[in-house]
Design a protein around this motif. Structure first.
Motif, PDB file in Angstrom:
ATOM      1  N   GLN A 133       0.827  -1.207   0.000  1.00 44.03           N
ATOM      2  CA  GLN A 133       0.000   0.000   0.000  1.00 44.03           C
ATOM      3  C   GLN A 133       0.866   1.263   0.000  1.00 44.03           C
ATOM      4  N   ARG A 134       1.934   1.276   0.797  1.00 44.52           N
ATOM      5  CA  ARG A 134       2.814   2.446   0.838  1.00 44.52           C
ATOM      6  C   ARG A 134       3.453   2.684  -0.528  1.00 44.52           C
ATOM      7  N   PHE A 135       3.945   1.617  -1.136  1.00 45.22           N
ATOM      8  CA  PHE A 135       4.570   1.746  -2.453  1.00 45.22           C
ATOM      9  C   PHE A 135       3.559   2.285  -3.467  1.00 45.22           C
ATOM     10  N   ALA A 136       2.359   1.724  -3.460  1.00 45.34           N
ATOM     11  CA  ALA A 136       1.338   2.146  -4.423  1.00 45.34           C
ATOM     12  C   ALA A 136       0.997   3.624  -4.243  1.00 45.34           C
ATOM     13  N   ALA A 137       0.796   4.046  -2.999  1.00 47.38           N
ATOM     14  CA  ALA A 137       0.450   5.449  -2.744  1.00 47.38           C
ATOM     15  C   ALA A 137       1.569   6.380  -3.168  1.00 47.38           C
ATOM     16  N   ALA A 138       2.817   5.957  -2.964  1.00 46.29           N
ATOM     17  CA  ALA A 138       3.960   6.801  -3.309  1.00 46.29           C
ATOM     18  C   ALA A 138       4.247   6.828  -4.795  1.00 46.29           C
ATOM     19  N   HIS A 139       3.699   5.898  -5.544  1.00 50.31           N
ATOM     20  CA  HIS A 139       4.001   5.806  -6.970  1.00 50.31           C
ATOM     21  C   HIS A 139       2.778   6.035  -7.849  1.00 50.31           C
ATOM     22  N   GLY A 140       1.835   6.797  -7.348  1.00 49.97           N
ATOM     23  CA  GLY A 140       0.791   7.321  -8.221  1.00 49.97           C
ATOM     24  C   GLY A 140      -0.521   6.585  -8.249  1.00 49.97           C
ATOM     25  N   ALA A 141      -0.715   5.576  -7.396  1.00 46.95           N
ATOM     26  CA  ALA A 141      -2.015   4.901  -7.372  1.00 46.95           C
ATOM     27  C   ALA A 141      -3.092   5.875  -6.907  1.00 46.95           C
ATOM     28  N   ALA A 142      -4.244   5.809  -7.548  1.00 51.22           N
ATOM     29  CA  ALA A 142      -5.361   6.680  -7.174  1.00 51.22           C
ATOM     30  C   ALA A 142      -6.199   6.079  -6.062  1.00 51.22           C
ATOM     31  N   CYS A 143      -6.085   4.763  -5.855  1.00 49.19           N
ATOM     32  CA  CYS A 143      -6.997   4.070  -4.947  1.00 49.19           C
ATOM     33  C   CYS A 143      -6.300   2.862  -4.344  1.00 49.19           C
ATOM     34  N   LEU A 144      -6.568   2.604  -3.065  1.00 46.30           N
ATOM     35  CA  LEU A 144      -6.107   1.396  -2.388  1.00 46.30           C
ATOM     36  C   LEU A 144      -7.323   0.579  -1.978  1.00 46.30           C
ATOM     37  N   ASN A 145      -7.294  -0.713  -2.279  1.00 49.02           N
ATOM     38  CA  ASN A 145      -8.398  -1.621  -1.951  1.00 49.02           C
ATOM     39  C   ASN A 145      -7.872  -2.662  -0.972  1.00 49.02           C
ATOM     40  N   ASP A 146      -8.420  -2.664   0.245  1.00 46.49           N
ATOM     41  CA  ASP A 146      -7.924  -3.535   1.307  1.00 46.49           C
ATOM     42  C   ASP A 146      -9.024  -4.514   1.716  1.00 46.49           C
ATOM     43  N   ILE A 147      -8.801  -5.806   1.464  1.00 44.92           N
ATOM     44  CA  ILE A 147      -9.825  -6.801   1.799  1.00 44.92           C
ATOM     45  C   ILE A 147      -9.999  -6.950   3.300  1.00 44.92           C
ATOM     46  N   GLN A 148      -9.058  -6.431   4.090  1.00 47.33           N
ATOM     47  CA  GLN A 148      -9.199  -6.438   5.544  1.00 47.33           C
ATOM     48  C   GLN A 148      -9.835  -5.145   6.062  1.00 47.33           C
ATOM     49  N   GLY A 149     -10.053  -4.195   5.178  1.00 46.97           N
ATOM     50  CA  GLY A 149     -10.737  -2.963   5.569  1.00 46.97           C
ATOM     51  C   GLY A 149      -9.893  -2.004   6.383  1.00 46.97           C
ATOM     52  N   PHE A 150      -8.563  -1.998   6.164  1.00 42.36           N
ATOM     53  CA  PHE A 150      -7.653  -1.091   6.876  1.00 42.36           C
ATOM     54  C   PHE A 150      -7.822  -1.247   8.400  1.00 42.36           C
ATOM     55  N   PRO A 151      -7.378  -2.369   8.939  1.00 52.34           N
ATOM     56  CA  PRO A 151      -7.667  -2.688  10.335  1.00 52.34           C
ATOM     57  C   PRO A 151      -6.721  -2.063  11.359  1.00 52.34           C
ATOM     58  N   ASP A 152      -5.570  -1.523  10.935  1.00 55.00           N
ATOM     59  CA  ASP A 152      -4.527  -1.130  11.878  1.00 55.00           C
ATOM     60  C   ASP A 152      -4.586   0.366  12.191  1.00 55.00           C
ATOM     61  N   PRO A 153      -5.048   0.757  13.366  1.00 50.44           N
ATOM     62  CA  PRO A 153      -5.112   2.188  13.702  1.00 50.44           C
ATOM     63  C   PRO A 153      -3.754   2.876  13.673  1.00 50.44           C
ATOM     64  N   ALA A 154      -2.676   2.125  13.853  1.00 44.24           N
ATOM     65  CA  ALA A 154      -1.344   2.725  13.828  1.00 44.24           C
ATOM     66  C   ALA A 154      -1.006   3.306  12.457  1.00 44.24           C
ATOM     67  N   ARG A 155      -1.714   2.893  11.434  1.00 44.20           N
ATOM     68  CA  ARG A 155      -1.446   3.386  10.080  1.00 44.20           C
ATOM     69  C   ARG A 155      -2.389   4.504   9.663  1.00 44.20           C
ATOM     70  N   TYR A 156      -3.348   4.866  10.495  1.00 44.84           N
ATOM     71  CA  TYR A 156      -4.373   5.806  10.060  1.00 44.84           C
ATOM     72  C   TYR A 156      -3.818   7.196   9.786  1.00 44.84           C
ATOM     73  N   ALA A 157      -2.829   7.646  10.554  1.00 43.17           N
ATOM     74  CA  ALA A 157      -2.235   8.957  10.281  1.00 43.17           C
ATOM     75  C   ALA A 157      -1.557   8.965   8.919  1.00 43.17           C
ATOM     76  N   GLU A 158      -0.877   7.867   8.601  1.00 43.52           N
ATOM     77  CA  GLU A 158      -0.234   7.723   7.295  1.00 43.52           C
ATOM     78  C   GLU A 158      -1.269   7.730   6.171  1.00 43.52           C
ATOM     79  N   LEU A 159      -2.358   7.022   6.346  1.00 40.56           N
ATOM     80  CA  LEU A 159      -3.407   6.996   5.336  1.00 40.56           C
ATOM     81  C   LEU A 159      -4.068   8.361   5.205  1.00 40.56           C
ATOM     82  N   ALA A 160      -4.246   9.058   6.318  1.00 40.17           N
ATOM     83  CA  ALA A 160      -4.858  10.384   6.279  1.00 40.17           C
ATOM     84  C   ALA A 160      -4.001  11.365   5.495  1.00 40.17           C
TER      85      ALA A 160
END
Length: 278
Positions: free
Chosen positions: A91-118
């Motif tokens: 997900q980090r690689f995709a976001a840094a290299h131009g992906a418009a969308c991330l699809n997570d079958i686990q539904g982004f479960p880790d609160p420790a990553r929410y600041a990064e996603l925000a």
């Protein structure tokens, strides 16, 4: 019927249930993505690992090896790309290299990553599954129990994501279908039939992906290669229920079906009422 956005699936995998191995080579994956884009996909989704029950699980290094050359070429060509992975490094690689969308079958479960996603600009597809962690499995489930689990899951997960500063305008929800809801077809049929209820309750766009899924094959008795008609029926049903995104293997067929449906609706609005309609 609204006009749902169409997401074309490109499986960069050796063992996807419907087309495993066909697009594992980067050149083949790029060529297929270009075909889907030319057929009218609004978004092309790259999946570097399979998530069906019999798939071999691969690590982040292998996902990135498969994904990187395809993602970079498509982004350079201006193709809007989504990436389907629950691994943080992918997900980090995709976001840094131009992906418009991330699809997570686990539904982004880790609160420790929410600041990064925000801090990113990606649209986030928050998918529900009865497994919660990892890929799909074959489990026995009850349709009504699964439905109430879907509602509880999105109530809790959307609240957590928005509380962390992720705007609702960036969120899309996916109830999950097929083995993500259980081994039998009932939970998937129920979830698809109640798409409008999800939209009304949560007020965010809804994505569904019935394409070639196990519940359709259970209803029809057809293998994945012969699941096109069943897929199209489910997709049109979802469109009539107001779904916002349809994720599909066959963009051309879905685009044609939506165009014909829209033309028929336009003709119906302009036609005088017959005796049976008065």
């Amino acid at each position: 019927m609204g006009r749902p956005r169409v997401v074309g699936i490109v499986n960069i995998t050796a063992d996807s249930f419907s087309d495993g191995g066909r697009y594992l080579a980067a050149d083949d994956a790029v060529a297929h993505a270009r075909r889907l884009w030319a057929q009218g996909a609004d978004l092309v989704e790259l999946g570097p690992a399979s998530s069906h029950p019999d798939a071999e699980q691969v690590g982040g290094a292998e996902e990135l090896r498969r994904l990187a050359p395809v993602l970079e070429r498509l982004v350079a060509e201006g193709v809007p790309v989504a990436v389907d992975s629950y691994l943080p490094e992918t997900q980090r690689f995709a976001a840094a290299h131009g992906a418009a969308c991330l699809n997570d079958i686990q539904g982004f479960p880790d609160p420790a990553r929410y600041a990064e996603l925000a801090a990113s600009d990606c649209t986030l597809v928050v998918m529900h599954s009865v497994q919660r962690v990892g890929p799909a499995t074959r489990v026995a489930t009850d349709a009504e129990a699964v439905w109430w689990g879907i509602e509880r899951f999105f109530a809790e997960r959307l609240a957590a994501l928005t509380a962390a500063g992720i705007g609702r305008e960036r969120l899309v929800i996916d109830p999950g279908l097929g083995y993500f809801l259980g081994a039998a077809p009932g939970p998937s049929l129920t979830a698809l039939a109640r798409v409008r209820r999800l939209k009304e309750r949560f007020g965010v766009p809804v994505l569904v992906s019935p394409s070639r899924k196990s519940f359709l094959r259970a209803v029809t008795g057809r293998p994945p290669a012969e699941a096109g008609p069943a897929t199209l029926a489910a997709e049109l049903y979802a469109a009539l229920r107001g779904v916002d995104y349809l994720r599909t293997h066959d963009v051309g067929a879905l685009r044609d079906a939506l165009a014909v449906f829209a033309a028929l609706e336009d003709a119906g609005r302009g036609a005088p009422a017959g005796p049976e309609e008065v």
